[in-house]
Design a protein around this motif. Structure first.
Motif: not given
Length: 247
Positions: A27-35, A19-23, A1-4, A13-16
Motif C-alpha cells: 500500500t502507498p501509505d506503508v511504502l511512504n512510511k518505510l521510505r 517491509e513485512r507489511s509490504l510483502t 508493529m512497525g508504528n509501535c 525494527s520499524a523498517i523490518e
C-alpha cells in the motif's frame, strides 16, 4: 508493529516490520512510511558519525595526499572529513580541488556549490567553481560565478588578493570565450561573436548604446561609466569580444 517501533524510535525494527507489511499487501501509505523511516535512519546514522576531531584528522590526511599528488586518496580523505563534519565548508572545497585534478569537473562544481550554500562568503569555493566551469568551457556560468564572488568579496575586503585573483580569472574566461576557433578567419570570428546572446543583449541595451556613443566623442567618459559594476562588466565583455578596441 512497525508504528509501535517507530514511536519507540527503534527505526531498524520499524523498517523490518514495514517491509513485512509490504510483502503481505503493498500500500502507498506503508511504502511512504518505510521510505521516511529509512531516510530518518540514514540521517540518524550520519549525525552519530559526526566528530570534529576526526574531521580535522581527515583534513590533514587529505592535505598530505593532495601534496603528494595522490588525488584519489585525497578525495577519499576529504569525503571522510565531510561525513565527520558536514558543516565545514573546507571539506567540500578541498574535495573539489582534488576532483578537478582528476578531471571530474561537474562533481567539483557540485561540491563548490554546496560549500557556497553553507557559507556564501567562502570565496575560495567560488574561485574553484569558476576554474572548473572554465575547464569545461562553460564561459557564461564561469563569468556569473566570478561576478557573484566579486560582489561578495568587494563588500568584505575591497583590496584583497582574492579580489585581484577574481578579476584576473574573469579576464581569462572572457579571453578564452571570444578566442578564434581552430581554422577560423578573423571575419568568421567576428561574425560568431556578434551572434553571441550576451553581446547581442548588451548592444541592444539603449543605455549601453548611449554610453558607447558618448565614449566615441569622449573616451575619458568610458572610464567614468566603468565605475558602475554593471556597466563595467558589460564593457569588459565588449572589449574582450573586440567590439570595443583600446589603443
Amino acid at each position: 508493529m512497525g508504528n509501535c517501533y517507530l514511536k519507540k524510535n527503534d527505526l531498524k525494527s520499524a523498517i523490518e516490520y514495514f517491509e513485512r507489511s509490504l510483502t503481505e499487501h503493498r500500500t502507498p501509505d506503508v511504502l511512504n512510511k518505510l521510505r521516511a523511516t529509512e531516510k530518518a535512519l540514514k540521517n540518524q546514522a550520519a549525525e552519530a558519525y559526526i566528530d570534529e576531531a576526526k574531521s580535522e584528522e581527515a583534513r590533514l590526511q587529505g592535505k598530505e595526499y593532495f601534496t603528494k599528488g595522490d588525488w584519489p586518496n585525497a578525495v577519499k580523505a576529504y569525503t571522510e572529513m565531510i561525513k565527520r563534519n558536514p558543516k565545514d565548508v573546507r571539506g567540500y572545497s578541498n574535495r573539489a580541488a582534488a576532483l578537478a585534478k582528476l578531471m571530474s569537473f561537474p562533481d567539483a562544481i557540485r561540491d563548490c556549490e554546496q560549500a557556497i550554500k553553507i557559507d556564501p562568503t567562502f570565496i575560495r569555493a567560488y574561485i574553484r567553481k569558476a576554474n572548473a566551469e572554465l575547464a569545461i568551457k562553460e564561459y557564461k556560468n564561469c563569468a556569473d560565478t566570478l561576478s557573484e564572488a566579486r560582489e561578495v568579496e568587494a563588500k568584505a575586503n575591497p583590496n584583497s588578493a582574492q579580489l585581484r585573483e577574481i578579476d584576473q580569472l574573469y579576464q581569462k574566461a572572457l579571453s578564452q570565450r571570444f578566442a578564434p576557433l581552430d581554422g577560423e578567419t578573423y571575419e568568421q570570428t567576428m561574425a560568431r561573436i556578434q551572434k553571441d546572446p550576451e553581446v547581442v543583449e548588451i548592444l541592444s541595451d539603449p543605455v549601453m548604446n548611449s554610453i558607447l556613443q558618448q565614449a566615441q566623442n569622449n573616451p575619458a567618459a568610458l572610464q567614468e561609466h566603468m565605475k558602475n559594476p554593471a556597466v563595467y562588466k558589460k564593457i569588459l565583455v565588449l572589449m574582450s569580444a573586440g567590439i570595443i578596441r583600446t589603443r
